[in-house]
Design a protein around this motif. Structure first.
Motif, PDB file in Angstrom:
ATOM      1  N   TYR A  36       0.862  -1.182   0.000  1.00  0.00           N
ATOM      2  CA  TYR A  36       0.000   0.000   0.000  1.00  0.00           C
ATOM      3  C   TYR A  36       0.894   1.226   0.000  1.00  0.00           C
ATOM      4  O   TYR A  36       1.884   1.298   0.743  1.00  0.00           O
ATOM      5  CB  TYR A  36      -0.910   0.012   1.229  1.00  0.00           C
ATOM      6  CG  TYR A  36      -1.801   1.230   1.302  1.00  0.00           C
ATOM      7  CD1 TYR A  36      -2.930   1.336   0.496  1.00  0.00           C
ATOM      8  CD2 TYR A  36      -1.505   2.285   2.163  1.00  0.00           C
ATOM      9  CE1 TYR A  36      -3.749   2.451   0.552  1.00  0.00           C
ATOM     10  CE2 TYR A  36      -2.316   3.398   2.228  1.00  0.00           C
ATOM     11  CZ  TYR A  36      -3.437   3.476   1.417  1.00  0.00           C
ATOM     12  OH  TYR A  36      -4.240   4.591   1.471  1.00  0.00           O
ATOM     13  N   ASP A  37       0.558   2.208  -0.835  1.00  0.00           N
ATOM     14  CA  ASP A  37       1.327   3.440  -0.962  1.00  0.00           C
ATOM     15  C   ASP A  37       0.395   4.628  -0.731  1.00  0.00           C
ATOM     16  O   ASP A  37      -0.725   4.643  -1.261  1.00  0.00           O
ATOM     17  CB  ASP A  37       1.962   3.523  -2.352  1.00  0.00           C
ATOM     18  CG  ASP A  37       2.736   4.820  -2.529  1.00  0.00           C
ATOM     19  OD1 ASP A  37       3.859   4.908  -2.029  1.00  0.00           O
ATOM     20  OD2 ASP A  37       2.200   5.743  -3.175  1.00  0.00           O
ATOM     21  N   GLN A  38       0.852   5.604   0.049  1.00  0.00           N
ATOM     22  CA  GLN A  38       0.018   6.765   0.358  1.00  0.00           C
ATOM     23  C   GLN A  38       0.871   8.020   0.409  1.00  0.00           C
ATOM     24  O   GLN A  38       1.986   8.018   0.939  1.00  0.00           O
ATOM     25  CB  GLN A  38      -0.704   6.576   1.690  1.00  0.00           C
ATOM     26  CG  GLN A  38      -1.589   7.753   2.084  1.00  0.00           C
ATOM     27  CD  GLN A  38      -2.485   7.437   3.258  1.00  0.00           C
ATOM     28  OE1 GLN A  38      -3.290   6.511   3.214  1.00  0.00           O
ATOM     29  NE2 GLN A  38      -2.343   8.208   4.330  1.00  0.00           N
ATOM     30  N   SER A  39       0.337   9.098  -0.174  1.00  0.00           N
ATOM     31  CA  SER A  39       0.984  10.409  -0.160  1.00  0.00           C
ATOM     32  C   SER A  39      -0.004  11.426   0.398  1.00  0.00           C
ATOM     33  O   SER A  39      -1.132  11.532  -0.100  1.00  0.00           O
ATOM     34  CB  SER A  39       1.425  10.819  -1.570  1.00  0.00           C
ATOM     35  OG  SER A  39       2.364   9.897  -2.091  1.00  0.00           O
ATOM     36  N   ASN A  40       0.424  12.151   1.422  1.00  0.00           N
ATOM     37  CA  ASN A  40      -0.386  13.200   2.031  1.00  0.00           C
ATOM     38  C   ASN A  40       0.173  14.560   1.586  1.00  0.00           C
ATOM     39  O   ASN A  40       1.246  14.968   2.037  1.00  0.00           O
ATOM     40  CB  ASN A  40      -0.373  13.087   3.551  1.00  0.00           C
ATOM     41  CG  ASN A  40      -0.977  11.784   4.035  1.00  0.00           C
ATOM     42  OD1 ASN A  40      -2.025  11.365   3.568  1.00  0.00           O
ATOM     43  ND2 ASN A  40      -0.308  11.140   4.976  1.00  0.00           N
ATOM     44  N   LEU A  90      -1.109  -1.755  -3.998  1.00  0.00           N
ATOM     45  CA  LEU A  90      -0.105  -2.217  -4.946  1.00  0.00           C
ATOM     46  C   LEU A  90      -0.149  -3.737  -5.059  1.00  0.00           C
ATOM     47  O   LEU A  90      -0.342  -4.445  -4.070  1.00  0.00           O
ATOM     48  CB  LEU A  90       1.294  -1.787  -4.514  1.00  0.00           C
ATOM     49  CG  LEU A  90       1.504  -0.313  -4.178  1.00  0.00           C
ATOM     50  CD1 LEU A  90       2.941  -0.071  -3.753  1.00  0.00           C
ATOM     51  CD2 LEU A  90       1.140   0.565  -5.358  1.00  0.00           C
ATOM     52  N   PHE A  91       0.043  -4.215  -6.263  1.00  0.00           N
ATOM     53  CA  PHE A  91       0.182  -5.649  -6.509  1.00  0.00           C
ATOM     54  C   PHE A  91       1.087  -5.816  -7.715  1.00  0.00           C
ATOM     55  O   PHE A  91       0.914  -5.127  -8.726  1.00  0.00           O
ATOM     56  CB  PHE A  91      -1.168  -6.322  -6.772  1.00  0.00           C
ATOM     57  CG  PHE A  91      -1.038  -7.748  -7.244  1.00  0.00           C
ATOM     58  CD1 PHE A  91      -0.692  -8.751  -6.362  1.00  0.00           C
ATOM     59  CD2 PHE A  91      -1.231  -8.072  -8.579  1.00  0.00           C
ATOM     60  CE1 PHE A  91      -0.556 -10.057  -6.795  1.00  0.00           C
ATOM     61  CE2 PHE A  91      -1.105  -9.375  -9.017  1.00  0.00           C
ATOM     62  CZ  PHE A  91      -0.762 -10.372  -8.123  1.00  0.00           C
ATOM     63  N   GLY A  92       2.058  -6.697  -7.618  1.00  0.00           N
ATOM     64  CA  GLY A  92       2.992  -6.868  -8.730  1.00  0.00           C
ATOM     65  C   GLY A  92       3.699  -8.185  -8.676  1.00  0.00           C
ATOM     66  O   GLY A  92       3.536  -8.998  -7.756  1.00  0.00           O
ATOM     67  N   THR A 107       0.915  -3.210 -10.609  1.00  0.00           N
ATOM     68  CA  THR A 107      -0.375  -2.540 -10.739  1.00  0.00           C
ATOM     69  C   THR A 107      -0.660  -1.766  -9.460  1.00  0.00           C
ATOM     70  O   THR A 107      -0.176  -2.120  -8.376  1.00  0.00           O
ATOM     71  CB  THR A 107      -1.512  -3.543 -10.993  1.00  0.00           C
ATOM     72  OG1 THR A 107      -1.564  -4.483  -9.905  1.00  0.00           O
ATOM     73  CG2 THR A 107      -1.276  -4.300 -12.293  1.00  0.00           C
ATOM     74  N   ALA A 108      -1.453  -0.714  -9.609  1.00  0.00           N
ATOM     75  CA  ALA A 108      -1.894   0.091  -8.464  1.00  0.00           C
ATOM     76  C   ALA A 108      -3.365   0.440  -8.673  1.00  0.00           C
ATOM     77  O   ALA A 108      -3.766   0.833  -9.775  1.00  0.00           O
ATOM     78  CB  ALA A 108      -1.051   1.354  -8.336  1.00  0.00           C
ATOM     79  N   PHE A 109      -4.142   0.294  -7.625  1.00  0.00           N
ATOM     80  CA  PHE A 109      -5.562   0.582  -7.668  1.00  0.00           C
ATOM     81  C   PHE A 109      -5.863   1.668  -6.636  1.00  0.00           C
ATOM     82  O   PHE A 109      -5.474   1.559  -5.468  1.00  0.00           O
ATOM     83  CB  PHE A 109      -6.394  -0.674  -7.383  1.00  0.00           C
ATOM     84  CG  PHE A 109      -6.166  -1.783  -8.372  1.00  0.00           C
ATOM     85  CD1 PHE A 109      -6.865  -1.823  -9.563  1.00  0.00           C
ATOM     86  CD2 PHE A 109      -5.216  -2.769  -8.123  1.00  0.00           C
ATOM     87  CE1 PHE A 109      -6.647  -2.833 -10.477  1.00  0.00           C
ATOM     88  CE2 PHE A 109      -4.992  -3.783  -9.033  1.00  0.00           C
ATOM     89  CZ  PHE A 109      -5.708  -3.816 -10.223  1.00  0.00           C
ATOM     90  N   GLY A 110      -6.556   2.713  -7.089  1.00  0.00           N
ATOM     91  CA  GLY A 110      -6.802   3.857  -6.232  1.00  0.00           C
ATOM     92  C   GLY A 110      -7.647   3.523  -5.020  1.00  0.00           C
ATOM     93  O   GLY A 110      -8.704   2.896  -5.134  1.00  0.00           O
ATOM     94  N   ALA A 111      -7.176   3.971  -3.860  1.00  0.00           N
ATOM     95  CA  ALA A 111      -7.924   3.791  -2.620  1.00  0.00           C
ATOM     96  C   ALA A 111      -8.609   5.078  -2.180  1.00  0.00           C
ATOM     97  O   ALA A 111      -9.458   5.049  -1.285  1.00  0.00           O
ATOM     98  CB  ALA A 111      -7.010   3.285  -1.503  1.00  0.00           C
TER      99      ALA A 111
END
Length: 605
Positions: free
Chosen positions: A478-482, A564-566, A581-585
């Motif tokens: 999981y990737d997150q940017s604030n 994230l999944f790869g 791949t990345a799917f928006g959360a």
């Protein structure tokens, strides 16, 4: 005494004891046994007891004789096996001596890698370290070996002596058997101690010594076991020498490239997002009863980014990388006014060079007592067309899409990698500093953006990589940017403010100098008796100006999160394919992102 006779004898004895008068008297008495004095045994009871003792001693003597006979047979078999083993050792030593004389002499410590060897096992075998062997032979992590490879082992014996030494386990085994034989001989001469309970027959228990002899007889010298079961050459090395390999997004961080090795990484990235919004401007009477203007918009965005990058290992702890991209973007915005069914659609495109990225990475530790810790410093240069550089129409609307961000970005971060076979846990935390710009870009009639501060961001990611086999691995994360608030400074020119010089709360109307009011066409008119403007008349109001106004606007903070999944597949030792791949959360994140990246080793270890 035969087993059948013994059973009959015991049954008869039991019946005799059961028919004893004294025992019958005890059973007939109602008093507890503890309150009576024990009577003197009768002659018949004494005879029964003596018969029991004689039968038990006879059984124990018979078992002792069987055990002695079996030990004698084992001693004879051991003597024969020792003679055979000694003959095998002598033949092997003669053959190896002749082989060493026939071949040219090698340097001291020369070792040929066999199937199953790892560098750590070789180091332990010759009482040295992995680093010493790697330094002498110029090996780089992860220390992959190949069958037949010639290694110079510091401080080891010459190659011929090393081969002869491989027969030592047989000689050690012979010594152990000799010692065991001597102990057995001494034990056979000593009186046998009879156990208090019937012993198990020797033929019913496995004999460890016999099994060792049979195993050693059929085993070749080079197959003798070492202190640890060897692993196959080419598989993952021991934990102390293991360096994990991850296939995650490039901006998350990874494991460093070995010294003197360069990888080229072509890739393509596809991102798509859609946004459906419902606008209402008016009055809501009750639920689902709206009076006013209603509009619905649908925005679809597509972006394809083709990139080429390189990675190079300056040292085993320092890596540099860089990439450049070409961006193709397409936006389609559709709007529908529900009250009058009017629709409008805008199609925008953007094509060109994207932003350039480069970075430097330094590995702090060896990952033994603490997870691998890597310090990253990345930078993004605004080489692409920024949002303030695109063409706009007279109303300030852009007519093309940007291919870059339009500002510099500097991001220091820390990556943590914890191998725990067969998985690898990875994490990254960083601070993204987005530098402000002064575009002086016109975004509308008499409106100019003089300064733009995009706001900084805190980026975090966490995931796990799983090794399916030697070539395939999967990762989840999981990737997150604030992002903090962004600020824009705007300059507005040619501003006219309404006048109210008489302070009556109403805007002043222009006069002709004789007290007559003028409309927008310059004609005079008279107010109604109640002071209102007559119907059909538009007064010519008075304004002051023009003025230039400066103001600052802010946009709210946002959070962009993605799952994230790869996976990664090693086609060859020099070529690897990564699919992520990345799917928006969150609403601000792209709906889906697919990244296909290849890694090809140009040169290096």
């Amino acid at each position: 005494m035969k087993k059948s006779d013994l059973m009959i004898y015991c049954a008869a004895t039991a019946l005799t004891v059961a028919g004893s008068p004294a025992l019958a008297a005890d059973q007939a008495s109602g008093a507890p046994a503890a309150t009576e004095y024990a009577p003197q045994p009768t002659v018949q009871e004494e005879l029964v007891y003596m018969r029991d003792v004689i039968a038990l001693q006879t059984l124990r003597l018979d078992q002792a004789e069987q055990s002695l006979s079996r030990q004698s047979e084992l001693i004879d078999a051991q003597a024969r096996q020792i003679a055979e083993l000694r003959q095998m050792v002598s033949s092997s030593q003669q053959a190896l001596a002749s082989l060493g004389a026939a071949q040219p002499a090698r340097l001291a410590g020369d070792y040929v890698v066999k199937s199953g060897d790892t560098l750590s096992q070789i180091a332990r075998r010759y009482d040295t370290t992995v680093g010493a062997i790697a330094s002498v032979n110029d090996l780089q992590a992860p220390y992959r070996l190949r069958v037949g490879q010639n290694l110079n082992v510091p401080g080891a014996a010459p190659a011929t002596a090393a081969r002869v030494a491989q027969a030592d386990p047989i000689a050690d085994q012979i010594s152990k058997i000799d010692s065991q034989q001597s102990d057995d001989a001494e034990q056979s001469q000593q009186p046998q101690r009879v156990a208090s309970a019937p012993a198990v027959s020797p033929g019913e228990r496995p004999d460890v010594t016999q099994r060792v002899i049979e195993t050693q007889k059929d085993r070749k010298p080079e197959d003798q076991p070492t202190a640890q079961t060897p692993e196959a050459v080419g598989v993952r090395p021991d934990q102390e020498d293991e360096i994990p390999e991850l296939a995650v997004f490039a901006d998350v961080g990874g494991v460093l490239t070995p010294k003197g090795t360069m990888f080229v990484e072509p890739g393509v990235d596809f991102a798509t997002s859609s946004d459906n919004r419902f606008f209402f401007q008016g009055v809501e009477i009750v639920d689902a009863v709206l009076i006013g203007a209603i509009e619905a918009t649908d925005t679809d965005r597509r972006a394809v980014t083709e990139s080429i990058g390189v990675r190079y290992g300056l040292t085993n702890r320092i890596e540099i990388d860089g990439s450049i991209s070409y961006v193709s973007r397409q936006d389609r915005v559709s709007g529908v006014a529900i009250d009058d069914n009017s629709a409008a659609t805008r199609n925008l495109g953007g094509y060109g060079i994207g932003d350039a990225n480069f970075g430097i990475h330094y590995q702090l530790n060896n990952g033994r007592s603490f997870p691998y810790t890597i310090v990253n410093l990345r930078a993004k240069a605004p080489t692409g067309t920024g949002p303030f550089d695109v063409d706009r129409d007279a109303n300030g609307f852009d007519t093309e899409l940007a291919t870059g961000s339009g500002f510099w970005t500097i991001e220091p971060s820390l990556s943590f990698i914890l191998p725990t076979s067969p998985a690898v846990i990875f994490a990254n935390v960083g601070y993204q500093k987005n530098l402000s710009v002064t575009p002086n870009s016109i975004i509308g009639p008499d409106t100019t953006i003089t300064e733009f501060n995009p706001g900084d961001a805190i980026r975090t990611s966490l995931g796990v990589g799983i090794s399916v086999n030697e070539r395939l691995s999967l990762n989840f994360g999981y990737d997150q940017s604030n992002f903090f608030k962004s600020r824009s400074s705007v300059r507005q020119e040619n501003i006219f403010r309404p006048l109210d010089e008489d302070n009556d709360g109403q805007q002043d109307i222009r006069e002709d100098g004789m007290g007559n009011l003028l409309d927008e066409n310059g004609n005079t008119f008279t107010l109604n008796p109640d002071g209102t403007v007559p119907a059909g008349i538009t007064p010519d109001f008075l304004f002051s100006g023009p003025f230039t106004e400066f103001r600052t606007t802010e946009s709210p903070a946002t959070t962009v999160g993605s799952f994230l999944f790869g996976g990664s597949y090693a086609v060859t030792d020099n070529f690897r394919i990564n699919l992520n791949t990345a799917f928006g959360a969150t609403d601000e994140a792209p709906d889906m992102r697919v990244s296909l990246r290849a890694q090809y080793k140009l040169f290096g270890k």
